[in-house]
Design a protein around this motif. Structure first.
Motif, PDB file in Angstrom:
ATOM      1  N   ALA A 169      -4.951  -5.686 -34.778  1.00 45.17           N
ATOM      2  CA  ALA A 169      -3.811  -4.814 -35.063  1.00 45.17           C
ATOM      3  C   ALA A 169      -3.069  -4.517 -33.775  1.00 45.17           C
ATOM      4  O   ALA A 169      -3.681  -4.324 -32.717  1.00 45.17           O
ATOM      5  CB  ALA A 169      -4.271  -3.512 -35.716  1.00 45.17           C
ATOM      6  N   LYS A 170      -1.736  -4.495 -33.855  1.00 47.49           N
ATOM      7  CA  LYS A 170      -0.913  -4.212 -32.691  1.00 47.49           C
ATOM      8  C   LYS A 170       0.312  -3.423 -33.119  1.00 47.49           C
ATOM      9  O   LYS A 170       1.142  -3.904 -33.875  1.00 47.49           O
ATOM     10  CB  LYS A 170      -0.494  -5.513 -31.998  1.00 47.49           C
ATOM     11  CG  LYS A 170       0.367  -5.290 -30.756  1.00 47.49           C
ATOM     12  CD  LYS A 170       0.799  -6.604 -30.140  1.00 47.49           C
ATOM     13  CE  LYS A 170       1.688  -6.382 -28.913  1.00 47.49           C
ATOM     14  NZ  LYS A 170       2.146  -7.671 -28.335  1.00 47.49           N
ATOM     15  N   GLU A 171       0.402  -2.198 -32.644  1.00 49.05           N
ATOM     16  CA  GLU A 171       1.566  -1.344 -32.845  1.00 49.05           C
ATOM     17  C   GLU A 171       2.102  -0.935 -31.483  1.00 49.05           C
ATOM     18  O   GLU A 171       1.548  -1.313 -30.440  1.00 49.05           O
ATOM     19  CB  GLU A 171       1.179  -0.102 -33.670  1.00 49.05           C
ATOM     20  CG  GLU A 171       0.550  -0.414 -35.021  1.00 49.05           C
ATOM     21  CD  GLU A 171       1.515  -1.080 -35.992  1.00 49.05           C
ATOM     22  OE1 GLU A 171       2.737  -0.960 -35.765  1.00 49.05           O
ATOM     23  OE2 GLU A 171       1.047  -1.710 -36.946  1.00 49.05           O
ATOM     24  N   ASN A 172       3.178  -0.164 -31.471  1.00 52.82           N
ATOM     25  CA  ASN A 172       3.767   0.249 -30.205  1.00 52.82           C
ATOM     26  C   ASN A 172       2.790   1.035 -29.334  1.00 52.82           C
ATOM     27  O   ASN A 172       2.796   0.913 -28.112  1.00 52.82           O
ATOM     28  CB  ASN A 172       5.022   1.093 -30.448  1.00 52.82           C
ATOM     29  CG  ASN A 172       6.170   0.263 -31.004  1.00 52.82           C
ATOM     30  OD1 ASN A 172       6.212  -0.944 -30.804  1.00 52.82           O
ATOM     31  ND2 ASN A 172       7.085   0.914 -31.711  1.00 52.82           N
ATOM     32  N   ASP A 173       1.963   1.874 -29.973  1.00 56.84           N
ATOM     33  CA  ASP A 173       1.057   2.731 -29.215  1.00 56.84           C
ATOM     34  C   ASP A 173      -0.409   2.536 -29.588  1.00 56.84           C
ATOM     35  O   ASP A 173      -1.263   3.329 -29.189  1.00 56.84           O
ATOM     36  CB  ASP A 173       1.439   4.197 -29.396  1.00 56.84           C
ATOM     37  CG  ASP A 173       1.448   4.609 -30.871  1.00 56.84           C
ATOM     38  OD1 ASP A 173       1.225   3.737 -31.737  1.00 56.84           O
ATOM     39  OD2 ASP A 173       1.685   5.797 -31.153  1.00 56.84           O
ATOM     40  N   GLN A 204      -3.609  -0.561 -30.332  1.00 52.74           N
ATOM     41  CA  GLN A 204      -4.145  -1.908 -30.484  1.00 52.74           C
ATOM     42  C   GLN A 204      -5.616  -1.807 -30.866  1.00 52.74           C
ATOM     43  O   GLN A 204      -6.344  -0.955 -30.337  1.00 52.74           O
ATOM     44  CB  GLN A 204      -4.009  -2.717 -29.186  1.00 52.74           C
ATOM     45  CG  GLN A 204      -2.573  -2.927 -28.737  1.00 52.74           C
ATOM     46  CD  GLN A 204      -2.494  -3.765 -27.477  1.00 52.74           C
ATOM     47  OE1 GLN A 204      -3.030  -4.859 -27.393  1.00 52.74           O
ATOM     48  NE2 GLN A 204      -1.814  -3.234 -26.460  1.00 52.74           N
TER      49      GLN A 204
END
Length: 204
Positions: free
Chosen positions: A90-94, A96
């Motif tokens: 998973a990778k979001e702006n804030d 991982q």
């Protein structure tokens, strides 16, 4: 000392291979640690590195060397080295999230009240790992990971290994941060207790 040099050389080779393969990023940190509220109490240092190899795959390595001294003057030296791979699920702006696996090696040498040159004992095995990287505020990063080896073998004996780490870092300048660290590991009768400390982390 030879074993320490060999383990550090392996870590350097992993990072070098990642760079030559066109790694997109490398995160590395080092900390001085000391024990809290445990007997025996440990102190020493730990280093960790994670390098992006390609896409969502990362090379991952960790090393720690700790000395323990009990109230009864018993002493112990622990060396823990792990190397493996992580996949970013998973990778979001804030945020991982990573899962992975690898191979771990643990050696320890214990002595009684009188100084001895006791032979070190070692254990090794395959482990799984779960890690999270969170950026809750500008220049602040939280990292946490848990590793588990169900059959960490020492001779004919198999025990589990559990490792856990959490860090909070604050970026002082581009790619350089100061950090606080909490670390713990346990296998069989060997328990690090709660280790805390601080150090420096770099990323590029």
């Amino acid at each position: 000392m030879k074993k320490l040099i060999c383990l550090l050389a392996v870590l350097v080779m992993i990072l070098g291979a990642s760079l030559s393969a066109g790694a997109f990023s490398i995160d590395a940190d080092g900390s001085y640690l000391f024990g809290l509220g445990s007997d025996p109490k440990g102190q020493g240092f730990a280093a960790h590195a994670k390098a992006q190899i390609t896409g969502e795959f990362f090379a991952d390595a960790a090393f720690s060397y700790l000395n323990f001294k009990g109230k009864d003057s018993t002493t112990r030296q622990d060396t823990l080295f792990t190397v493996g791979a992580l996949y970013r699920v998973a990778k979001e702006n804030d945020l991982q999230v990573f899962v992975g696996a690898g191979y771990g090696m643990f050696s320890f040498k214990a002595a009684g009240p009188e100084p001895t040159d006791g032979d070190p004992t070692s254990a090794q095995g395959i482990y799984g790992k779960f890690a999270v990287k969170l950026v809750p505020a500008d220049k602040v990063t939280l990292l946490a990971d848990v590793g588990y080896a169900p059959k960490f073998k020492s001779g004919d004996t198999a025990k589990n290994l559990i490792t856990a780490r959490a860090t909070v870092s604050y970026e002082l300048m581009d790619n350089i941060s100061v950090q606080g660290t909490v670390k713990h590991y346990r296998t069989g009768d060997y328990n690090s207790g709660i280790l805390v400390g601080g150090g420096v982390s770099v990323s590029f």
